[in-house]
Design an enzyme around this catalytic site. Sequence first.
Site, PDB file in Angstrom:
ATOM      1  N   ASP A  54      -0.738  -7.728   7.490  1.00 20.25           N
ATOM      2  CA  ASP A  54      -2.176  -7.651   7.239  1.00 20.25           C
ATOM      3  C   ASP A  54      -2.496  -8.328   5.911  1.00 20.25           C
ATOM      4  OD1 ASP A  54      -1.089  -5.774   5.525  1.00 20.25           O
ATOM      5  OD2 ASP A  54      -2.455  -4.154   6.063  1.00 20.25           O
TER       6      ASP A  54
ATOM      7  N   GLY B 162       0.823  -1.195   0.000  1.00 22.56           N
ATOM      8  CA  GLY B 162       0.000   0.000   0.000  1.00 22.56           C
ATOM      9  C   GLY B 162       0.861   1.250   0.000  1.00 22.56           C
TER      10      GLY B 162
ATOM     11  N   GLU C 279       6.134  -5.377   7.749  1.00 20.24           N
ATOM     12  CA  GLU C 279       5.413  -4.382   8.556  1.00 20.24           C
ATOM     13  C   GLU C 279       6.005  -4.105   9.933  1.00 20.24           C
ATOM     14  OE1 GLU C 279       2.871  -5.794   5.317  1.00 20.24           O
ATOM     15  OE2 GLU C 279       4.009  -6.848   6.851  1.00 20.24           O
TER      16      GLU C 279
ATOM     17  N   GLY D  87       0.843  -5.362   0.619  1.00 19.27           N
ATOM     18  CA  GLY D  87      -0.349  -5.463  -0.201  1.00 19.27           C
ATOM     19  C   GLY D  87      -0.139  -6.221  -1.492  1.00 19.27           C
TER      20      GLY D  87
END
Length: 350
Positions: free
Chosen positions: A145, A66, A137, A114
Amino acid sequence: MQDSEVIIERRGAAGIIRLNRPRALNSLTLAMIRSIAEALDGFARDAEVAIVVATGEGERGFCAGGDIRALHESARAGDGLAGTFWREEFRLNHMISVYPKPYVALMDGITMGGGVGLSAHGRHRIVTERTRLAMPETGIGYVPDVGATWLLPKAPGEAGTWLGLTGLDIGAADAIYAGLADLQVASSRLDAVIDALSGVPRGSSSTDVDAVLQGLSEPRGESRLQQNAAIIDRTFSFDSVEQILTALAEEEGEFAAETRRVLLTRSPTSLKLALRLLRSGRRSTSLAECLGRELGACLQMLDNPDFFEGIRAAVIDKDRDPKWSPASVEAVTAEKVERFLKPAEPPLSL
């Protein structure tokens, strides 16, 4: 629309989705997520489309994740865009996991965060000699995620725990070993892959697609994760970060020493929360359950100082010297971790 951030095209029986932000390593914006979802919906309803192929423009990466700078700015402004981004991204990840037609992801180059969500939930995941895959992350004060807490616990032994906590990047052989990819193809043959897939008949099954891809694949090399599986399993089997660090300190050899050094640079809060989410994912029965839990944690991250500090150090000031708070894993209490586990309101709608 060659200047669009996502290029949608039809080639024979293939619906092709091209991420088109090569200068930003095809990092995802909210508009891109919406374009991809719309394209997938259209291809699913188009009887002339037998297969969908997702790829990234440029030679450096499929998708670096992202657009964290935009998420950082949204969190600072409190405008709600970050929450909307995550909700729609996670819905897209789930959509890919249940897609009714064969979905092929060409994970050439950098495939992180992502980008893993856009690829590893698909039925046919192709890596190349240039693939560098990671869930990085914990290094930016965030947590794995996009359904990583569903995917990583399914890796052999504790390989997924190693990946989720260290955030280190891996190559093609490791990605296949960890169950995040299926086949390796030479990057020079990716155009041939798309050409071959565009020629599959309507109604082709995943078995038919596998046969095409197998014919263009090459043997994977040696997996570093597999070579160090015994060490990883011994040291990452614990349910506390402190125990993992202690176990690594007691191991001989550079792999354990390097792993421990890396963990000590990561956000202590992120490490503890990531481990908690990974262990919960191991007990979960569906991707949807994991995505919902991840969304709750992500929304709580908007009040976490490490999230802002990690992005500042990585992409704003680029000094690579984050000052975590708390600064040690011992100082991250169970109560602090528990605060991130509030269910998302409203719940994730899939």
